[in-house]
Motif scaffolding. Structure first.
Motif, PDB file in Angstrom:
ATOM      1  N   CYS A 133       0.831  -1.240   0.085  1.00 12.32           N
ATOM      2  CA  CYS A 133      -0.001   0.142   0.003  1.00 12.32           C
ATOM      3  C   CYS A 133       0.942   1.207  -0.031  1.00 12.32           C
ATOM      4  CB  CYS A 133      -0.971   0.067   1.205  1.00 12.32           C
ATOM      5  SG  CYS A 133      -2.136  -1.437   1.150  1.00 12.32           S
ATOM      6  N   GLY A 144      -1.172   2.882  -2.551  1.00  9.13           N
ATOM      7  CA  GLY A 144      -1.182   4.521  -2.071  1.00  9.13           C
ATOM      8  C   GLY A 144       0.017   5.200  -2.195  1.00  9.13           C
ATOM      9  N   SER A 149      -7.920  10.560  -4.904  1.00 11.08           N
ATOM     10  CA  SER A 149      -9.114  10.280  -5.308  1.00 11.08           C
ATOM     11  C   SER A 149      -9.731  11.892  -5.102  1.00 11.08           C
ATOM     12  CB  SER A 149      -9.911   9.709  -4.473  1.00 11.08           C
ATOM     13  OG  SER A 149     -10.028  10.431  -2.803  1.00 11.08           O
ATOM     14  N   THR A 169     -13.075   8.049  -0.578  1.00 12.92           N
ATOM     15  CA  THR A 169     -11.620   7.946  -0.909  1.00 12.92           C
ATOM     16  C   THR A 169     -11.520   6.540  -1.418  1.00 12.92           C
ATOM     17  OG1 THR A 169      -9.455   7.820   0.361  1.00 12.92           O
ATOM     18  CG2 THR A 169     -11.244   7.136   1.674  1.00 12.92           C
ATOM     19  N   LYS A 170     -10.102   6.345  -2.020  1.00 12.94           N
ATOM     20  CA  LYS A 170      -9.784   4.880  -2.476  1.00 12.94           C
ATOM     21  C   LYS A 170      -9.119   4.223  -1.401  1.00 12.94           C
ATOM     22  CE  LYS A 170      -6.991   6.840  -5.948  1.00 12.94           C
ATOM     23  NZ  LYS A 170      -5.982   6.769  -6.982  1.00 12.94           N
ATOM     24  N   MET A 171      -8.750   4.766  -0.186  1.00 16.41           N
ATOM     25  CA  MET A 171      -8.211   3.932   0.977  1.00 16.41           C
ATOM     26  C   MET A 171      -9.326   3.371   1.706  1.00 16.41           C
ATOM     27  SD  MET A 171      -5.400   5.012   3.403  1.00 16.41           S
ATOM     28  CE  MET A 171      -5.022   4.574   4.879  1.00 16.41           C
ATOM     29  N   THR A 172      -9.034   1.910   1.587  1.00 16.08           N
ATOM     30  CA  THR A 172      -9.946   0.964   2.212  1.00 16.08           C
ATOM     31  C   THR A 172      -9.814   0.577   3.782  1.00 16.08           C
ATOM     32  OG1 THR A 172      -8.909  -0.881   1.545  1.00 16.08           O
ATOM     33  CG2 THR A 172     -10.431  -0.181   0.103  1.00 16.08           C
TER      34      THR A 172
END
Length: 104
Positions: A3, A15, A36, A65-68
């Protein structure tokens, strides 16, 4: 490791590279990483308070956001991560870590 990287000059992964992120502008730079739109809508810098909000729940901070990553519930864990990020090229003058929550 897939990530994020945190070495100076490190490549982006899924990321962005996080070297020097503490104190930098939100969703800018990072070697051309494609942030994003949800995160780009936030203005300002990754200061201690903003990083704390982000680390407590990225999806709450920037819906879409793209962060999961779900976030860290412990204030101490968030403070530790912020201190670590700051130790890797950060520009923040950090205050004291938050007091631990009272025992239940």
């Amino acid at each position: 490791m897939a990530c994020h990287t945190i070495e100076q000059g490190g490549a982006n992964g899924i990321g962005p590279n996080l070297y020097g992120v503490a104190g930098d502008a939100i969703a800018e730079g990072r070697g051309g990483y494609a942030f994003s739109d949800a995160l780009k809508a936030h203005k300002g810098v990754w200061d201690q308070a903003t990083l704390d909000q982000w680390l407590s729940g990225p999806a709450k901070f920037a819906q879409g956001t793209k962060m999961t990553f779900a976030g860290l519930t412990s204030a101490q864990d968030r403070a530790d991560v912020i201190a670590y990020l700051n130790s890797k090229g950060g520009k923040l003058s950090l205050g004291a870590a938050p007091a631990p929550a009272p025992a239940k």
